[in-house]
Design a protein around this motif. Sequence first.
Motif, PDB file in Angstrom:
ATOM      1  N   ILE A  43       0.847  -1.203   0.000  1.00  0.00           N
ATOM      2  CA  ILE A  43       0.000   0.000   0.000  1.00  0.00           C
ATOM      3  C   ILE A  43       0.880   1.250   0.000  1.00  0.00           C
ATOM      4  O   ILE A  43       2.056   1.189   0.345  1.00  0.00           O
ATOM      5  N   ALA A  44       0.284   2.353  -0.374  1.00  0.00           N
ATOM      6  CA  ALA A  44       0.967   3.635  -0.253  1.00  0.00           C
ATOM      7  C   ALA A  44       1.032   3.989   1.238  1.00  0.00           C
ATOM      8  O   ALA A  44       0.101   3.707   1.996  1.00  0.00           O
ATOM      9  N   GLU A  45       2.147   4.549   1.645  1.00  0.00           N
ATOM     10  CA  GLU A  45       2.347   4.888   3.050  1.00  0.00           C
ATOM     11  C   GLU A  45       1.213   5.760   3.595  1.00  0.00           C
ATOM     12  O   GLU A  45       0.764   5.579   4.729  1.00  0.00           O
ATOM     13  N   ASN A  46       0.713   6.672   2.772  1.00  0.00           N
ATOM     14  CA  ASN A  46      -0.337   7.592   3.231  1.00  0.00           C
ATOM     15  C   ASN A  46      -1.720   6.944   3.308  1.00  0.00           C
ATOM     16  O   ASN A  46      -2.680   7.593   3.703  1.00  0.00           O
ATOM     17  N   THR A  47      -1.833   5.654   2.950  1.00  0.00           N
ATOM     18  CA  THR A  47      -3.119   4.959   3.061  1.00  0.00           C
ATOM     19  C   THR A  47      -3.114   3.923   4.192  1.00  0.00           C
ATOM     20  O   THR A  47      -4.047   3.129   4.305  1.00  0.00           O
ATOM     21  N   ARG A  48      -2.086   3.959   5.030  1.00  0.00           N
ATOM     22  CA  ARG A  48      -1.980   2.963   6.109  1.00  0.00           C
ATOM     23  C   ARG A  48      -3.205   2.965   7.018  1.00  0.00           C
ATOM     24  O   ARG A  48      -3.734   1.907   7.350  1.00  0.00           O
ATOM     25  N   GLU A  49      -3.677   4.123   7.425  1.00  0.00           N
ATOM     26  CA  GLU A  49      -4.836   4.185   8.329  1.00  0.00           C
ATOM     27  C   GLU A  49      -6.081   3.610   7.664  1.00  0.00           C
ATOM     28  O   GLU A  49      -6.859   2.906   8.310  1.00  0.00           O
ATOM     29  N   THR A  50      -6.271   3.889   6.385  1.00  0.00           N
ATOM     30  CA  THR A  50      -7.406   3.318   5.646  1.00  0.00           C
ATOM     31  C   THR A  50      -7.275   1.807   5.587  1.00  0.00           C
ATOM     32  O   THR A  50      -8.250   1.074   5.808  1.00  0.00           O
ATOM     33  N   PRO A  95       9.706  -5.496   5.731  1.00  0.00           N
ATOM     34  CA  PRO A  95      10.600  -4.499   5.130  1.00  0.00           C
ATOM     35  C   PRO A  95      10.317  -4.397   3.632  1.00  0.00           C
ATOM     36  O   PRO A  95      10.032  -5.398   2.983  1.00  0.00           O
ATOM     37  N   TYR A  96      10.365  -3.187   3.115  1.00  0.00           N
ATOM     38  CA  TYR A  96      10.070  -2.975   1.697  1.00  0.00           C
ATOM     39  C   TYR A  96      10.900  -1.811   1.206  1.00  0.00           C
ATOM     40  O   TYR A  96      11.010  -0.786   1.877  1.00  0.00           O
ATOM     41  N   ASP A  97      11.478  -1.962   0.016  1.00  0.00           N
ATOM     42  CA  ASP A  97      12.369  -0.941  -0.529  1.00  0.00           C
ATOM     43  C   ASP A  97      11.651   0.152  -1.303  1.00  0.00           C
ATOM     44  O   ASP A  97      12.264   1.136  -1.684  1.00  0.00           O
ATOM     45  N   GLY A  98      10.368  -0.013  -1.565  1.00  0.00           N
ATOM     46  CA  GLY A  98       9.632   0.968  -2.359  1.00  0.00           C
ATOM     47  C   GLY A  98       9.472   2.291  -1.637  1.00  0.00           C
ATOM     48  O   GLY A  98       9.161   2.337  -0.445  1.00  0.00           O
ATOM     49  N   ALA A  99       9.720   3.367  -2.347  1.00  0.00           N
ATOM     50  CA  ALA A  99       9.587   4.696  -1.764  1.00  0.00           C
ATOM     51  C   ALA A  99       8.128   4.968  -1.393  1.00  0.00           C
ATOM     52  O   ALA A  99       7.235   4.797  -2.216  1.00  0.00           O
ATOM     53  N   HIS A 100       7.913   5.337  -0.154  1.00  0.00           N
ATOM     54  CA  HIS A 100       6.585   5.707   0.352  1.00  0.00           C
ATOM     55  C   HIS A 100       5.556   4.589   0.191  1.00  0.00           C
ATOM     56  O   HIS A 100       4.376   4.844  -0.006  1.00  0.00           O
ATOM     57  N   ARG A 101       6.015   3.341   0.244  1.00  0.00           N
ATOM     58  CA  ARG A 101       5.128   2.175   0.167  1.00  0.00           C
ATOM     59  C   ARG A 101       5.359   1.301   1.394  1.00  0.00           C
ATOM     60  O   ARG A 101       6.461   1.279   1.954  1.00  0.00           O
ATOM     61  N   LEU A 102       4.333   0.584   1.810  1.00  0.00           N
ATOM     62  CA  LEU A 102       4.419  -0.354   2.918  1.00  0.00           C
ATOM     63  C   LEU A 102       3.982  -1.726   2.433  1.00  0.00           C
ATOM     64  O   LEU A 102       3.092  -1.831   1.583  1.00  0.00           O
ATOM     65  N   MET A 103       4.594  -2.769   2.975  1.00  0.00           N
ATOM     66  CA  MET A 103       4.216  -4.134   2.601  1.00  0.00           C
ATOM     67  C   MET A 103       3.820  -4.899   3.859  1.00  0.00           C
ATOM     68  O   MET A 103       4.425  -4.738   4.912  1.00  0.00           O
ATOM     69  N   TYR A 104       2.791  -5.719   3.694  1.00  0.00           N
ATOM     70  CA  TYR A 104       2.328  -6.596   4.769  1.00  0.00           C
ATOM     71  C   TYR A 104       2.243  -8.019   4.254  1.00  0.00           C
ATOM     72  O   TYR A 104       1.795  -8.257   3.139  1.00  0.00           O
ATOM     73  N   LYS A 134     -10.551  -1.661  -1.402  1.00  0.00           N
ATOM     74  CA  LYS A 134     -11.105  -0.332  -1.089  1.00  0.00           C
ATOM     75  C   LYS A 134     -10.010   0.686  -0.765  1.00  0.00           C
ATOM     76  O   LYS A 134     -10.292   1.866  -0.635  1.00  0.00           O
ATOM     77  N   VAL A 135      -8.779   0.204  -0.630  1.00  0.00           N
ATOM     78  CA  VAL A 135      -7.644   1.077  -0.329  1.00  0.00           C
ATOM     79  C   VAL A 135      -7.022   1.506  -1.650  1.00  0.00           C
ATOM     80  O   VAL A 135      -6.631   0.662  -2.469  1.00  0.00           O
ATOM     81  N   GLU A 136      -6.917   2.787  -1.838  1.00  0.00           N
ATOM     82  CA  GLU A 136      -6.404   3.339  -3.095  1.00  0.00           C
ATOM     83  C   GLU A 136      -5.003   2.821  -3.411  1.00  0.00           C
ATOM     84  O   GLU A 136      -4.122   2.833  -2.551  1.00  0.00           O
ATOM     85  N   ARG A 137      -4.798   2.316  -4.614  1.00  0.00           N
ATOM     86  CA  ARG A 137      -3.522   1.835  -5.142  1.00  0.00           C
ATOM     87  C   ARG A 137      -2.934   0.656  -4.360  1.00  0.00           C
ATOM     88  O   ARG A 137      -1.722   0.438  -4.395  1.00  0.00           O
ATOM     89  N   ALA A 138      -3.757  -0.097  -3.669  1.00  0.00           N
ATOM     90  CA  ALA A 138      -3.255  -1.276  -2.966  1.00  0.00           C
ATOM     91  C   ALA A 138      -3.022  -2.409  -3.960  1.00  0.00           C
ATOM     92  O   ALA A 138      -3.760  -2.561  -4.920  1.00  0.00           O
ATOM     93  N   VAL A 139      -1.969  -3.191  -3.712  1.00  0.00           N
ATOM     94  CA  VAL A 139      -1.662  -4.354  -4.536  1.00  0.00           C
ATOM     95  C   VAL A 139      -1.848  -5.581  -3.632  1.00  0.00           C
ATOM     96  O   VAL A 139      -1.279  -5.667  -2.550  1.00  0.00           O
ATOM     97  N   PHE A 140      -2.660  -6.519  -4.097  1.00  0.00           N
ATOM     98  CA  PHE A 140      -3.032  -7.727  -3.352  1.00  0.00           C
ATOM     99  C   PHE A 140      -2.512  -8.920  -4.129  1.00  0.00           C
ATOM    100  O   PHE A 140      -2.978  -9.193  -5.222  1.00  0.00           O
ATOM    101  N   ASP A 141      -1.521  -9.633  -3.580  1.00  0.00           N
ATOM    102  CA  ASP A 141      -0.875 -10.742  -4.299  1.00  0.00           C
ATOM    103  C   ASP A 141      -0.954 -12.015  -3.460  1.00  0.00           C
ATOM    104  O   ASP A 141      -0.362 -12.093  -2.374  1.00  0.00           O
ATOM    105  N   ILE A 142      -1.697 -13.014  -3.963  1.00  0.00           N
ATOM    106  CA  ILE A 142      -1.811 -14.291  -3.272  1.00  0.00           C
ATOM    107  C   ILE A 142      -0.575 -15.114  -3.620  1.00  0.00           C
ATOM    108  O   ILE A 142      -0.374 -15.459  -4.779  1.00  0.00           O
ATOM    109  N   SER A 143       0.238 -15.415  -2.606  1.00  0.00           N
ATOM    110  CA  SER A 143       1.463 -16.188  -2.880  1.00  0.00           C
ATOM    111  C   SER A 143       1.308 -17.661  -2.531  1.00  0.00           C
ATOM    112  O   SER A 143       2.074 -18.486  -2.972  1.00  0.00           O
ATOM    113  N   ARG A 144       0.307 -18.008  -1.720  1.00  0.00           N
ATOM    114  CA  ARG A 144       0.026 -19.421  -1.429  1.00  0.00           C
ATOM    115  C   ARG A 144      -1.410 -19.554  -1.013  1.00  0.00           C
ATOM    116  O   ARG A 144      -1.976 -18.846  -0.283  1.00  0.00           O
TER     117      ARG A 144
END
Length: 144
Positions: A43-50, A95-104, A134-144
């Motif tokens: 997600i974008a860092e500024n959408t964490r609360e959403t 941990p994520y290297d993307g500028a202003h992005r967060l990964m979960y 519903k979170v703007e610009r979120a990326v949802f990737d099923i890995s398993r």
Amino acid sequence: MRRASAKIFVILALMIQVVVGTTAAVHATAVVSDPDRVVEVTIAENTRETFLREIEIFADALAFSVNFSPAPSDPDQPFPLLWRNDCIIYVQPMPYDGAHRLMYRVSFYSRGFEPVSQRALDQLVQELGSAVGKVERAVFDISR
């Protein structure tokens, strides 16, 4: 090696939750196996609360109890834990290297005397995908 460190992290997370005082019911069944499903959410860092609000809405809608504790690696980063009798879900900040992005990393664990079926786990993942959508610009990737 990565799986072993994930198992250790989950066990440590459980221990931290016990010390912090989270409901003992969560810990009645220790999680020591690989997760049944894994999803990575970016997600974008500024959408964490959403994002965190959508996690809470998801939990409420599907009868999960939820606790937001500080992440062991970053006390300023919430670490949501969702649980009910048949399932535990960890929403682990990564941990994520993307500028202003967060990964979960979202890990689903079936548990209890009547564990969640594979079909029900698929449905939970789909419901989470709808919530994250519903979170703007979120990326949802099923890995398993």
